[in-house]
Design a protein around this motif. Structure first.
Motif, PDB file in Angstrom:
ATOM      1  N   VAL A 239     -41.966  57.543 -14.189  1.00 33.13           N
ATOM      2  CA  VAL A 239     -41.946  58.684 -13.829  1.00 33.13           C
ATOM      3  C   VAL A 239     -42.331  59.786 -15.141  1.00 33.13           C
ATOM      4  O   VAL A 239     -43.129  60.890 -14.648  1.00 33.13           O
ATOM      5  N   MET A 240     -42.089  59.252 -16.297  1.00 34.77           N
ATOM      6  CA  MET A 240     -42.320  60.192 -17.299  1.00 34.77           C
ATOM      7  C   MET A 240     -43.825  60.161 -17.521  1.00 34.77           C
ATOM      8  O   MET A 240     -44.411  61.140 -17.783  1.00 34.77           O
ATOM      9  N   GLU A 241     -44.442  59.247 -17.458  1.00 36.03           N
ATOM     10  CA  GLU A 241     -46.124  58.984 -17.388  1.00 36.03           C
ATOM     11  C   GLU A 241     -46.714  59.863 -16.360  1.00 36.03           C
ATOM     12  O   GLU A 241     -47.427  60.478 -16.693  1.00 36.03           O
ATOM     13  N   TYR A 242     -46.140  59.806 -15.239  1.00 36.40           N
ATOM     14  CA  TYR A 242     -46.736  60.288 -14.040  1.00 36.40           C
ATOM     15  C   TYR A 242     -46.569  61.948 -14.503  1.00 36.40           C
ATOM     16  O   TYR A 242     -47.548  62.582 -13.884  1.00 36.40           O
ATOM     17  N   ARG A 243     -45.385  62.382 -14.858  1.00 30.74           N
ATOM     18  CA  ARG A 243     -45.248  63.737 -15.361  1.00 30.74           C
ATOM     19  C   ARG A 243     -46.222  64.125 -16.163  1.00 30.74           C
ATOM     20  O   ARG A 243     -46.790  65.333 -16.082  1.00 30.74           O
ATOM     21  N   ILE A 244     -46.516  63.204 -17.209  1.00 29.12           N
ATOM     22  CA  ILE A 244     -47.506  63.914 -18.312  1.00 29.12           C
ATOM     23  C   ILE A 244     -48.946  63.724 -17.643  1.00 29.12           C
ATOM     24  O   ILE A 244     -49.553  64.791 -17.974  1.00 29.12           O
ATOM     25  N   GLN A 245     -49.025  62.989 -16.731  1.00 26.49           N
ATOM     26  CA  GLN A 245     -50.590  62.928 -15.944  1.00 26.49           C
ATOM     27  C   GLN A 245     -50.572  64.181 -15.077  1.00 26.49           C
ATOM     28  O   GLN A 245     -51.774  64.958 -15.274  1.00 26.49           O
TER      29      GLN A 245
END
Length: 293
Positions: A239-245
């Motif tokens: 989720v964190m990585e997707y938000r950054i993306q």
């Protein structure tokens, strides 16, 4: 041509239209590091994908498995399979990507018997194409020829492309790969896509592990095991990585400042967004914004 920013719908299906003006195929050269994320994020599409590494080294993850490809190596990725690609060791990897609609590989009369069974096979998310094997080298050579035909567009090149596609498929089938159909594997893939779909719809909200697990009809512990098998990370790390993306595209819009973007992608603290962004991108969101504007 290269697709630098993959457009995907909420369930990770790529929305890029993979076709030339007249044929339901697309062939382009991809430099992995040029993608907006610095890698090719997890996605899937209905088309078959054939890959040929032209330079450097890449790591492809298909479903739960990873495969490292060197220059000259090829890869077949089956229809509907989740996959991502990363440049290995900053090698400047460039590969030819050939996407083709399964219905275009062979004639309609042969599709049901010689193509469709491969789409549904649960033990065939991918095949590595090693040029030392004759059947694989024939496929690699045909990928190169299709790339040449599309770039040069000689007379009757569309017909020549269909000949090369039939040649590719004949060699793949002639390899004699035994096909399996396991309901458990189909269910696992379906559950993973459902959980990713939920995240992509709700990433800007408060996301709890319980909510993700519920979407996959799994316990919290089993949900974590799924993510570790498929994505090598925890659900909340994803989720964190997707938000950054998702923040990368917004940061390129002049009307949004860093705080605007932080709240739009689900952070409730600008400082925490800056901290996580720096960890992921090795720069601050403001530095990224200045670099892209």
């Amino acid at each position: 041509m290269q697709i630098k920013d993959f457009t995907i719908d909420p369930d990770l299906k790529e929305l890029t239209e993979h076709r030339t003006t007249t044929l339901p195929i697309a062939c382009y050269h991809t430099t992995i590091s040029h993608n907006i994320n610095g890698y090719i994020p997890m996605h899937w599409h209905d088309e078959f994908q054939f890959v040929l590494i032209m330079k450097g080294q890449a790591v492809f993850q298909i479903q739960e498995e990873s495969v490292t490809l060197d220059e000259g190596d090829g890869l077949f990725i089956n229809s509907g399979c989740l996959h991502l690609a990363r440049d290995n060791h900053h090698s400047g990897c460039v590969y030819i990507c050939l996407n083709v609609s399964p219905s275009f590989v062979l004639s309609q009369e042969l599709f049901r018997s010689h193509v469709y069974p491969y789409i549904g096979a649960t033990n065939l998310p991918y095949l590595r194409l090693t040029p030392q094997e004759d059947w694989a080298k024939n496929i690699v050579d045909a990928i190169l020829e299709i790339d040449r035909l599309i770039r040069q567009s000689p007379a009757l090149y569309q017909i020549d492309i269909t000949i090369q596609l039939a040649h590719i498929w004949r060699n793949l089938v002639a390899n004699g790969f035994p096909l399996e159909y396991k309901e458990a594997e189909m269910l696992k893939n379906h559950r993973m896509k459902n959980m990713l779909n939920w995240i992509h719809l709700h990433f800007a909200e408060r996301v709890r592990l319980e909510d993700i697990a519920k979407e996959g009809q799994l316990s919290r512990s089993e949900c974590c095991r799924y993510f570790r098998r498929f994505l090598k990370k925890t659900p909340l790390n994803y989720v964190m990585e997707y938000r950054i993306q998702k923040s990368l595209t917004l940061l390129q819009q002049p009307e949004y400042n860093v705080t605007d973007v932080a709240y739009q992608v689900g952070f409730n603290s600008t400082s925490y967004f800056i901290h996580q962004f720096r960890k992921s991108m090795n720069m601050t969101p403001l530095a990224y914004k200045k670099q892209k504007n």
